[in-house]
Design a protein around this motif. Structure first.
Motif, PDB file in Angstrom:
ATOM      1  N   LEU A 293      -8.528  -0.887 -39.206  1.00 37.01           N
ATOM      2  CA  LEU A 293      -9.301   0.162 -38.479  1.00 37.01           C
ATOM      3  C   LEU A 293     -10.659  -0.613 -37.911  1.00 37.01           C
ATOM      4  O   LEU A 293     -11.666  -1.083 -38.677  1.00 37.01           O
ATOM      5  CB  LEU A 293      -9.690   1.185 -39.575  1.00 37.01           C
ATOM      6  N   ASP A 294     -10.924  -0.400 -36.692  1.00 36.99           N
ATOM      7  CA  ASP A 294     -12.092  -0.713 -35.965  1.00 36.99           C
ATOM      8  C   ASP A 294     -12.881   0.588 -35.592  1.00 36.99           C
ATOM      9  O   ASP A 294     -12.641   1.229 -34.623  1.00 36.99           O
ATOM     10  CB  ASP A 294     -11.905  -1.335 -34.825  1.00 36.99           C
ATOM     11  N   SER A 295     -14.106   0.976 -36.429  1.00 34.00           N
ATOM     12  CA  SER A 295     -14.691   2.286 -36.630  1.00 34.00           C
ATOM     13  C   SER A 295     -15.902   2.076 -35.530  1.00 34.00           C
ATOM     14  O   SER A 295     -16.591   1.069 -35.499  1.00 34.00           O
ATOM     15  CB  SER A 295     -15.126   2.546 -38.078  1.00 34.00           C
ATOM     16  N   CYS A 296     -16.019   3.083 -34.759  1.00 39.80           N
ATOM     17  CA  CYS A 296     -17.041   3.413 -33.768  1.00 39.80           C
ATOM     18  C   CYS A 296     -16.803   2.048 -32.840  1.00 39.80           C
ATOM     19  O   CYS A 296     -17.811   1.262 -32.323  1.00 39.80           O
ATOM     20  CB  CYS A 296     -18.252   3.264 -34.254  1.00 39.80           C
ATOM     21  N   CYS A 297     -15.662   1.914 -32.165  1.00 42.26           N
ATOM     22  CA  CYS A 297     -15.184   0.922 -31.470  1.00 42.26           C
ATOM     23  C   CYS A 297     -15.963   0.696 -29.870  1.00 42.26           C
ATOM     24  O   CYS A 297     -15.554  -0.225 -29.473  1.00 42.26           O
ATOM     25  CB  CYS A 297     -13.846   0.756 -31.560  1.00 42.26           C
ATOM     26  N   GLY A 298     -16.448   1.995 -29.531  1.00 42.06           N
ATOM     27  CA  GLY A 298     -17.053   1.776 -28.228  1.00 42.06           C
ATOM     28  C   GLY A 298     -15.966   1.773 -27.156  1.00 42.06           C
ATOM     29  O   GLY A 298     -15.006   2.470 -27.065  1.00 42.06           O
ATOM     30  N   VAL A 299     -15.979   0.645 -26.459  1.00 44.02           N
ATOM     31  CA  VAL A 299     -14.932   0.449 -25.367  1.00 44.02           C
ATOM     32  C   VAL A 299     -14.020  -0.125 -25.831  1.00 44.02           C
ATOM     33  O   VAL A 299     -13.054  -0.348 -25.017  1.00 44.02           O
ATOM     34  CB  VAL A 299     -15.589  -0.287 -24.131  1.00 44.02           C
ATOM     35  N   GLY A 300     -13.589  -0.708 -27.136  1.00 44.76           N
ATOM     36  CA  GLY A 300     -12.663  -1.136 -27.768  1.00 44.76           C
ATOM     37  C   GLY A 300     -12.266  -2.575 -27.334  1.00 44.76           C
ATOM     38  O   GLY A 300     -11.325  -3.041 -27.711  1.00 44.76           O
ATOM     39  N   GLU A 301     -13.408  -3.368 -26.852  1.00 47.01           N
ATOM     40  CA  GLU A 301     -13.180  -4.756 -26.693  1.00 47.01           C
ATOM     41  C   GLU A 301     -13.116  -5.562 -28.085  1.00 47.01           C
ATOM     42  O   GLU A 301     -11.763  -6.238 -28.086  1.00 47.01           O
ATOM     43  CB  GLU A 301     -14.499  -5.308 -26.242  1.00 47.01           C
ATOM     44  N   SER A 302     -13.698  -5.105 -29.148  1.00 46.96           N
ATOM     45  CA  SER A 302     -13.425  -5.741 -30.466  1.00 46.96           C
ATOM     46  C   SER A 302     -11.768  -5.113 -30.907  1.00 46.96           C
ATOM     47  O   SER A 302     -11.229  -6.081 -31.549  1.00 46.96           O
ATOM     48  CB  SER A 302     -14.338  -5.304 -31.346  1.00 46.96           C
ATOM     49  N   SER A 303     -11.416  -3.947 -30.670  1.00 44.04           N
ATOM     50  CA  SER A 303     -10.076  -3.675 -31.096  1.00 44.04           C
ATOM     51  C   SER A 303      -8.980  -4.520 -30.248  1.00 44.04           C
ATOM     52  O   SER A 303      -8.008  -4.928 -31.010  1.00 44.04           O
ATOM     53  CB  SER A 303      -9.840  -2.335 -30.489  1.00 44.04           C
ATOM     54  N   ARG A 304      -9.293  -4.853 -29.138  1.00 40.83           N
ATOM     55  CA  ARG A 304      -8.335  -5.746 -28.323  1.00 40.83           C
ATOM     56  C   ARG A 304      -8.525  -6.965 -28.954  1.00 40.83           C
ATOM     57  O   ARG A 304      -7.237  -7.657 -29.342  1.00 40.83           O
ATOM     58  CB  ARG A 304      -8.605  -5.759 -26.779  1.00 40.83           C
ATOM     59  N   ILE A 305      -9.662  -7.553 -29.211  1.00 36.89           N
ATOM     60  CA  ILE A 305      -9.521  -8.984 -30.049  1.00 36.89           C
ATOM     61  C   ILE A 305      -8.958  -8.970 -31.237  1.00 36.89           C
ATOM     62  O   ILE A 305      -8.130  -9.717 -31.618  1.00 36.89           O
ATOM     63  CB  ILE A 305     -11.128  -9.334 -29.948  1.00 36.89           C
ATOM     64  N   LEU A 306      -9.002  -7.871 -32.050  1.00 39.63           N
ATOM     65  CA  LEU A 306      -8.406  -7.958 -33.501  1.00 39.63           C
ATOM     66  C   LEU A 306      -7.078  -7.746 -33.252  1.00 39.63           C
ATOM     67  O   LEU A 306      -6.231  -8.469 -33.640  1.00 39.63           O
ATOM     68  CB  LEU A 306      -9.186  -6.763 -34.210  1.00 39.63           C
ATOM     69  N   ALA A 307      -6.586  -6.773 -32.245  1.00 35.32           N
ATOM     70  CA  ALA A 307      -5.124  -6.709 -32.159  1.00 35.32           C
ATOM     71  C   ALA A 307      -4.416  -8.070 -31.699  1.00 35.32           C
ATOM     72  O   ALA A 307      -3.244  -8.390 -32.155  1.00 35.32           O
ATOM     73  CB  ALA A 307      -4.681  -5.726 -31.047  1.00 35.32           C
ATOM     74  N   ARG A 308      -5.310  -8.854 -31.034  1.00 32.87           N
ATOM     75  CA  ARG A 308      -4.628 -10.328 -30.531  1.00 32.87           C
ATOM     76  C   ARG A 308      -4.765 -11.396 -31.647  1.00 32.87           C
ATOM     77  O   ARG A 308      -3.764 -12.132 -31.914  1.00 32.87           O
ATOM     78  CB  ARG A 308      -5.055 -10.619 -29.402  1.00 32.87           C
ATOM     79  N   ALA A 309      -5.839 -11.226 -32.676  1.00 33.27           N
ATOM     80  CA  ALA A 309      -6.009 -12.033 -33.724  1.00 33.27           C
ATOM     81  C   ALA A 309      -5.149 -11.838 -34.863  1.00 33.27           C
ATOM     82  O   ALA A 309      -4.735 -12.641 -35.611  1.00 33.27           O
ATOM     83  CB  ALA A 309      -7.568 -11.976 -34.013  1.00 33.27           C
ATOM     84  N   PHE A 310      -4.517 -10.663 -35.005  1.00 34.81           N
ATOM     85  CA  PHE A 310      -3.616 -10.087 -36.115  1.00 34.81           C
ATOM     86  C   PHE A 310      -2.399  -9.371 -35.497  1.00 34.81           C
ATOM     87  O   PHE A 310      -2.360  -8.198 -35.485  1.00 34.81           O
ATOM     88  CB  PHE A 310      -4.269  -9.306 -36.934  1.00 34.81           C
ATOM     89  N   PRO A 311      -1.663 -10.313 -34.817  1.00 29.55           N
ATOM     90  CA  PRO A 311      -0.444  -9.743 -34.162  1.00 29.55           C
ATOM     91  C   PRO A 311       0.498  -8.971 -35.240  1.00 29.55           C
ATOM     92  O   PRO A 311       1.316  -8.099 -34.620  1.00 29.55           O
ATOM     93  CB  PRO A 311       0.347 -10.678 -33.416  1.00 29.55           C
ATOM     94  N   ASP A 312       0.741  -9.427 -36.275  1.00 32.40           N
ATOM     95  CA  ASP A 312       1.503  -8.556 -37.331  1.00 32.40           C
ATOM     96  C   ASP A 312       0.896  -7.440 -38.082  1.00 32.40           C
ATOM     97  O   ASP A 312       1.421  -6.788 -38.857  1.00 32.40           O
ATOM     98  CB  ASP A 312       1.950  -9.699 -38.467  1.00 32.40           C
ATOM     99  N   HIS A 313      -0.276  -6.873 -37.629  1.00 33.66           N
ATOM    100  CA  HIS A 313      -0.986  -5.938 -38.137  1.00 33.66           C
ATOM    101  C   HIS A 313      -0.970  -4.701 -36.941  1.00 33.66           C
ATOM    102  O   HIS A 313      -0.495  -5.113 -35.799  1.00 33.66           O
ATOM    103  CB  HIS A 313      -2.442  -6.205 -38.550  1.00 33.66           C
ATOM    104  N   TYR A 314      -1.469  -3.639 -37.444  1.00 33.61           N
ATOM    105  CA  TYR A 314      -1.490  -2.562 -36.406  1.00 33.61           C
ATOM    106  C   TYR A 314      -2.970  -2.128 -36.407  1.00 33.61           C
ATOM    107  O   TYR A 314      -3.607  -1.751 -37.502  1.00 33.61           O
ATOM    108  CB  TYR A 314      -0.951  -1.401 -36.593  1.00 33.61           C
ATOM    109  N   VAL A 315      -3.721  -2.321 -35.200  1.00 32.37           N
ATOM    110  CA  VAL A 315      -5.092  -1.869 -35.121  1.00 32.37           C
ATOM    111  C   VAL A 315      -5.262  -0.515 -34.481  1.00 32.37           C
ATOM    112  O   VAL A 315      -4.655  -0.207 -33.120  1.00 32.37           O
ATOM    113  CB  VAL A 315      -5.912  -2.810 -34.218  1.00 32.37           C
ATOM    114  N   ILE A 316      -6.245   0.100 -35.080  1.00 33.94           N
ATOM    115  CA  ILE A 316      -6.695   1.370 -34.650  1.00 33.94           C
ATOM    116  C   ILE A 316      -8.209   1.511 -34.429  1.00 33.94           C
ATOM    117  O   ILE A 316      -8.770   1.250 -35.416  1.00 33.94           O
ATOM    118  CB  ILE A 316      -6.251   2.697 -35.634  1.00 33.94           C
ATOM    119  N   GLY A 317      -8.705   1.670 -33.145  1.00 34.34           N
ATOM    120  CA  GLY A 317     -10.049   1.715 -32.926  1.00 34.34           C
ATOM    121  C   GLY A 317     -10.390   3.043 -32.668  1.00 34.34           C
ATOM    122  O   GLY A 317      -9.812   3.948 -31.759  1.00 34.34           O
TER     123      GLY A 317
END
Length: 226
Positions: free
Chosen positions: A61-85
């Protein structure tokens, strides 16, 4: 609580003297504010997408993700996980969605959700969902001494936030915020928590990039809420 651009002048230079009492109160009472309908709907829809697309994958979970830049980075860094921003601003999330149209690409394991995280955390907790990782990147510090209850560790939702488990990481450019955050973590979980200077490479959010460019010192704490 949803992101900051700078730290204004403040008289508070140490842990708030009322923080311990406030934490004790939040630990012993239930947060009974009703869920907003749009938050419940957003949560239900995002949970259905998660179960349909990535059931069984570890959840970030990427809380208060704004424009979601950090969410995209996390999704690429953890491809076997599911990321919700999650962010409450439709404008900021729309800017993030435009990145896909402008050629930045969109990870298949990423979902951006418009909701107030206060309700979203409570709904996750009530559903018994445990996180693998949870990121709070540069929350609004509300630095005036009268604003303690606006900081996440002073908010009545804090016990629900902790109840989501996982590796919780918080970053800030105001060391008092993280000093209080670690104090609150220790009081509520009995686990030692410390923060330290941190140099991100690369920056994960627009604020982080801006702070680095302007010479701010950055800090983070990370604790495994098993």
């Amino acid at each position: 609580m949803y992101g900051n651009s700078r730290i204004p002048a403040s008289t508070q230079t140490d842990i708030h003297p009322h923080l311990s009492m406030l934490l004790a109160r939040h630990a012993s009472t239930s947060f009974l504010k009703p869920y907003a309908d749009y938050n419940r709907a957003a949560f239900t829809a995002s949970l259905e997408r998660y179960q349909r697309v990535a059931a069984g994958r570890p959840l970030i979970l990427d809380s208060c993700c704004g424009v979601g830049e950090s969410s995209r980075i996390l999704a690429r860094a953890f491809p076997d996980h599911y990321v919700i921003g999650v962010d409450q601003s439709a404008v900021r999330l729309a800017r993030g969605q435009r990145c896909q149209q402008e050629g930045f690409g969109w990870p298949a394991n990423l979902d951006l959700v418009r909701a107030d995280v206060v309700d979203y955390w409570r709904l996750l907790h009530a559903a018994g969902i445990r996180l693998n990782r949870h990121y709070l990147l540069y929350p609004n510090p509300w630095p005036k001494i009268t604003q303690l209850r606006r900081r996440w560790h002073g908010h009545p939702v804090f016990p629900a936030l902790l109840g989501l488990g996982g590796v919780l990481e918080c970053r800030s450019n105001w060391p008092v915020y993280l000093s209080e955050f670690c104090f609150a973590l220790q009081q509520m979980t009995q686990h030692a928590a410390v923060f330290e200077p941190y140099l991100p490479d690369p920056p994960m959010t627009p604020f982080e990039r801006k702070y680095l460019a302007s010479g701010h010192r950055l800090y983070r704490t990370r604790i495994d809420l098993v």
